[in-house]
Design a protein around this motif. Structure first.
Motif, PDB file in Angstrom:
ATOM      1  N   VAL A  24      47.153 -63.858 -22.285  1.00 59.60           N
ATOM      2  CA  VAL A  24      47.880 -65.043 -22.341  1.00 59.60           C
ATOM      3  C   VAL A  24      49.444 -64.394 -22.767  1.00 59.60           C
ATOM      4  CG1 VAL A  24      48.553 -66.862 -24.043  1.00 59.60           C
ATOM      5  CG2 VAL A  24      46.027 -66.345 -23.184  1.00 59.60           C
ATOM      6  N   ASP A  25      50.368 -65.066 -22.177  1.00 60.32           N
ATOM      7  CA  ASP A  25      51.703 -64.774 -22.340  1.00 60.32           C
ATOM      8  C   ASP A  25      52.135 -65.596 -23.366  1.00 60.32           C
ATOM      9  OD1 ASP A  25      54.424 -64.325 -22.186  1.00 60.32           O
ATOM     10  OD2 ASP A  25      54.753 -64.354 -20.130  1.00 60.32           O
ATOM     11  N   THR A  26      51.854 -65.135 -24.622  1.00 62.96           N
ATOM     12  CA  THR A  26      52.365 -66.126 -25.975  1.00 62.96           C
ATOM     13  C   THR A  26      53.575 -66.329 -25.998  1.00 62.96           C
ATOM     14  OG1 THR A  26      50.365 -64.556 -26.902  1.00 62.96           O
ATOM     15  CG2 THR A  26      51.684 -65.807 -28.221  1.00 62.96           C
ATOM     16  N   LYS A  27      54.557 -65.742 -25.719  1.00 63.82           N
ATOM     17  CA  LYS A  27      55.772 -65.974 -25.983  1.00 63.82           C
ATOM     18  C   LYS A  27      56.259 -67.478 -24.909  1.00 63.82           C
ATOM     19  CE  LYS A  27      59.634 -64.419 -23.650  1.00 63.82           C
ATOM     20  NZ  LYS A  27      60.542 -63.567 -23.223  1.00 63.82           N
ATOM     21  N   ARG A  28      55.946 -67.214 -23.728  1.00 59.20           N
ATOM     22  CA  ARG A  28      56.063 -68.573 -22.814  1.00 59.20           C
ATOM     23  C   ARG A  28      55.332 -69.599 -23.242  1.00 59.20           C
ATOM     24  NH1 ARG A  28      57.261 -63.770 -19.383  1.00 59.20           N
ATOM     25  NH2 ARG A  28      59.070 -63.852 -18.454  1.00 59.20           N
ATOM     26  N   LEU A  29      53.836 -69.481 -23.652  1.00 67.75           N
ATOM     27  CA  LEU A  29      52.947 -70.204 -23.923  1.00 67.75           C
ATOM     28  C   LEU A  29      53.689 -71.347 -25.328  1.00 67.75           C
ATOM     29  CD1 LEU A  29      50.438 -72.147 -23.785  1.00 67.75           C
ATOM     30  CD2 LEU A  29      49.149 -70.477 -25.036  1.00 67.75           C
TER      31      LEU A  29
END
Length: 146
Positions: free
Chosen positions: A62-67
């Motif tokens: 998961v791309d946490t920053k973008r999510l």
């Protein structure tokens, strides 16, 4: 008892008219969710019980920053639309202005390798798309936007 001519009259409550299409979209999404659950539910349940789905999900990155950025921008977008719209009531300006900012920031969040050309394209897309939607809904269909 209402006369026959009363059956053919349309009464619009403009304080509630903006809720008509979101209700239709909400119903359509619920129907699609139900269809997905009916069609793919048993297969996914079998994979979950067999452990295959759990292994696939544990490998998911998961791309946490973008999510989190997308979720935060979406919450701010929906929260800001009505207060901005109150500046010019029943004109759709709240939708238009907040959609331009939301579209630009969301695009900026997801585009890689930002340069002048991409900033220009993001800007044009962020302005023209909401403007076109606003013109069609407000002026062609006469539907009030927030």
């Amino acid at each position: 008892m209402a006369s026959l001519s009363e059956l053919f009259k349309v009464h619009i409550d403009f304080d509630q008219s903006h809720l008509f299409f979101p209700s239709i979209v909400e119903g359509a999404l619920l129907l699609l969710l139900l269809a997905i659950a009916v069609v793919h539910g048993p297969e996914l349940l079998a994979q979950w019980r067999g452990g295959a789905l759990g292994r696939r999900l544990s490998q998911w990155q998961v791309d946490t920053k973008r999510l989190l950025g997308c979720l935060a921008l979406t919450v701010v977008y929906f929260s800001a639309m009505e207060p901005v719209g109150r500046l010019y009531p029943n004109s759709g300006i709240g939708f238009l202005l907040t959609s331009i900012v939301y579209g630009f920031l969301l695009s900026w969040l997801f585009v890689h390798g930002i340069n002048k050309r991409k900033i220009f394209l993001l800007s044009m897309s962020s302005v023209l798309t909401p403007l076109l939607v606003w013109l069609v809904f407000s002026h062609v269909f006469k539907i009030t936007l927030p």
